[in-house]
Design an enzyme around this catalytic site. Structure first.
Site, PDB file in Angstrom:
ATOM      1  N   LYS A   1       0.842  -1.202   0.000  1.00  0.00           N
ATOM      2  CA  LYS A   1       0.000   0.000   0.000  1.00  0.00           C
ATOM      3  C   LYS A   1       0.876   1.250   0.000  1.00  0.00           C
ATOM      4  CE  LYS A   1      -3.758  -2.459   2.339  1.00  0.00           C
ATOM      5  NZ  LYS A   1      -4.476  -2.761   3.590  1.00  0.00           N
TER       6      LYS A   1
ATOM      7  N   ASP B   1     -11.053   2.965   4.543  1.00  0.00           N
ATOM      8  CA  ASP B   1     -11.458   1.560   4.515  1.00  0.00           C
ATOM      9  C   ASP B   1     -12.978   1.419   4.507  1.00  0.00           C
ATOM     10  OD1 ASP B   1      -9.460  -0.448   4.490  1.00  0.00           O
ATOM     11  OD2 ASP B   1      -8.900  -0.016   6.570  1.00  0.00           O
TER      12      ASP B   1
ATOM     13  N   GLN C   1      -4.195  -1.229   9.767  1.00  0.00           N
ATOM     14  CA  GLN C   1      -4.176  -2.576   9.197  1.00  0.00           C
ATOM     15  C   GLN C   1      -4.729  -3.593  10.187  1.00  0.00           C
ATOM     16  OE1 GLN C   1      -3.424  -3.228   6.019  1.00  0.00           O
ATOM     17  NE2 GLN C   1      -3.703  -5.437   6.225  1.00  0.00           N
TER      18      GLN C   1
HETATM   19  N1  GUN Z   1      -6.741  -6.601   6.519  1.00  0.00           N
HETATM   20  C1  GUN Z   1      -7.136  -7.363   5.473  1.00  0.00           C
HETATM   21  N2  GUN Z   1      -7.799  -6.610   4.567  1.00  0.00           N
HETATM   22  C2  GUN Z   1      -7.816  -5.351   5.059  1.00  0.00           C
HETATM   23  C3  GUN Z   1      -8.358  -4.125   4.553  1.00  0.00           C
HETATM   24  O1  GUN Z   1      -8.969  -4.038   3.495  1.00  0.00           O
HETATM   25  N3  GUN Z   1      -8.147  -3.035   5.363  1.00  0.00           N
HETATM   26  C4  GUN Z   1      -7.497  -3.109   6.542  1.00  0.00           C
HETATM   27  N4  GUN Z   1      -7.369  -1.993   7.251  1.00  0.00           N
HETATM   28  N5  GUN Z   1      -6.994  -4.232   7.026  1.00  0.00           N
HETATM   29  C5  GUN Z   1      -7.159  -5.336   6.277  1.00  0.00           C
END
Ligand code: GUN
Length: 281
Positions: free
Chosen positions: A50, A117, A94
């Site tokens: 990311k 998110d 995350q």
């Molecule tokens: N962990 C797995 N997928 C995601 C996501 O789309 N966002 C976040 N913040 N954590 C994750």
């Protein structure tokens, strides 16, 4: 006959180029901060992907790493600092967080206009009422990929396997809002095979390698594999047994190279949209 392979990398590239172009029109670059707590190996990979992508698009990018033992209070303090930082438009914590931290409390502490998110209770509620403000990246990426390949949803039977707040639940809402008839399956579902026999669209988001067998699929079905599972031999595989599925359905996403790149592209788009909101307000 072998199924059409839905190329998430190609589709993601298209939307990433669009995000880069639109970001260039803003008076300041969009800013994103990703918080990682602990050393979960998969989270480390996802967070670095990311961050690298944000940097390549010219976004301001700040990764914050807290130790596995960090208190909930310490995470909340980081979020608070970012909430009041005008160079940051998007905050992503995350998941999963260590067990001693209440994840929903942390997610709900993010300023809703900096939630990229869509996991804040305000944004999740808005989506569930069909008036979305920020849509979670993975289900949004699934919808975008289906539309990229002109796959129609209206009146179709879509089966979502998994009911998490990250993927399954928002996925089902988006499919229903696109006029599909949606069945949500989960760990207690009986006769998944029988349900899949009538599925036009299958979205697998269970997090178990090869959980969906190719023989269960309808010949004209479209299969979206959200799973990313690492086998003992190091290989990355999805929730669907790809080798057999590819001969039993009409179209399928590969793992890797399917929904993974779409998730990151949608994160960049969500960050751009939030930045536009901040810069125009
Ligand atoms: N962990 C797995 N997928 C995601 C996501 O789309 N966002 C976040 N913040 N954590 C994750």
């Amino acid at each position: 006959m072998s199924a059409l392979i839905l190329d998430g990398r190609k589709c993601a590239k298209h939307y990433l180029m669009e995000a880069r172009r639109q970001a260039g029109d803003l008076s300041r670059a969009p800013g994103i901060s990703v918080i990682r707590v602990g050393e979960d190996p998969a989270s480390k990979v996802y967070v670095s992907k990311k961050a690298a992508r944000a940097q390549r698009l010219g976004y301001v990018q700040r990764t914050i790493v807290l130790s596995e033992n960090a208190t909930e209070q310490a995470v909340l303090e980081q979020v608070n600092l970012l909430n009041s930082d005008d160079s940051i438009d998007g905050i992503l914590v995350q998941l999963p967080l260590p067990n001693h931290i209440n994840a929903q409390r942390v997610l709900d502490s993010i300023e809703p206009s900096k939630d990229v998110d869509g996991f804040h209770i305000h944004n999740a509620g808005a989506l569930s009422q069909g008036r979305p403000e920020v849509v979670p990246c993975t289900p949004k990426g699934v919808m975008r990929l289906l539309s990229f390949y002109d796959i129609s949803l209206s009146g179709k039977h879509a089966v979502v396997i998994g009911r998490s707040n990250i993927v399954g639940r928002p996925m089902a809402q988006l499919l229903e809002q696109a006029n599909a008839t949606v069945t949500v399956c989960h760990s207690r579902t009986q006769n998944l095979q029988g349900i899949l026999a009538n599925a036009d669209i299958v979205v697998a988001a269970v997090g178990r390698a090869h959980f969906v067998k190719g023989e269960w699929l309808k010949a004209d079905s479209v299969v979206i594999d959200v799973g990313i599972n690492r086998l003992d031999d190091g290989r990355l595989v999805g929730d669907v047994a790809f080798e057999t599925a590819v001969n039993h359905c009409a179209a399928i996403t590969p793992v890797p190279g399917g929904i993974g790149p779409m998730t990151i592209a949608m994160l960049m788009e969500n960050t751009l949209r939030q930045s536009e909101r901040h810069q125009n307000s």
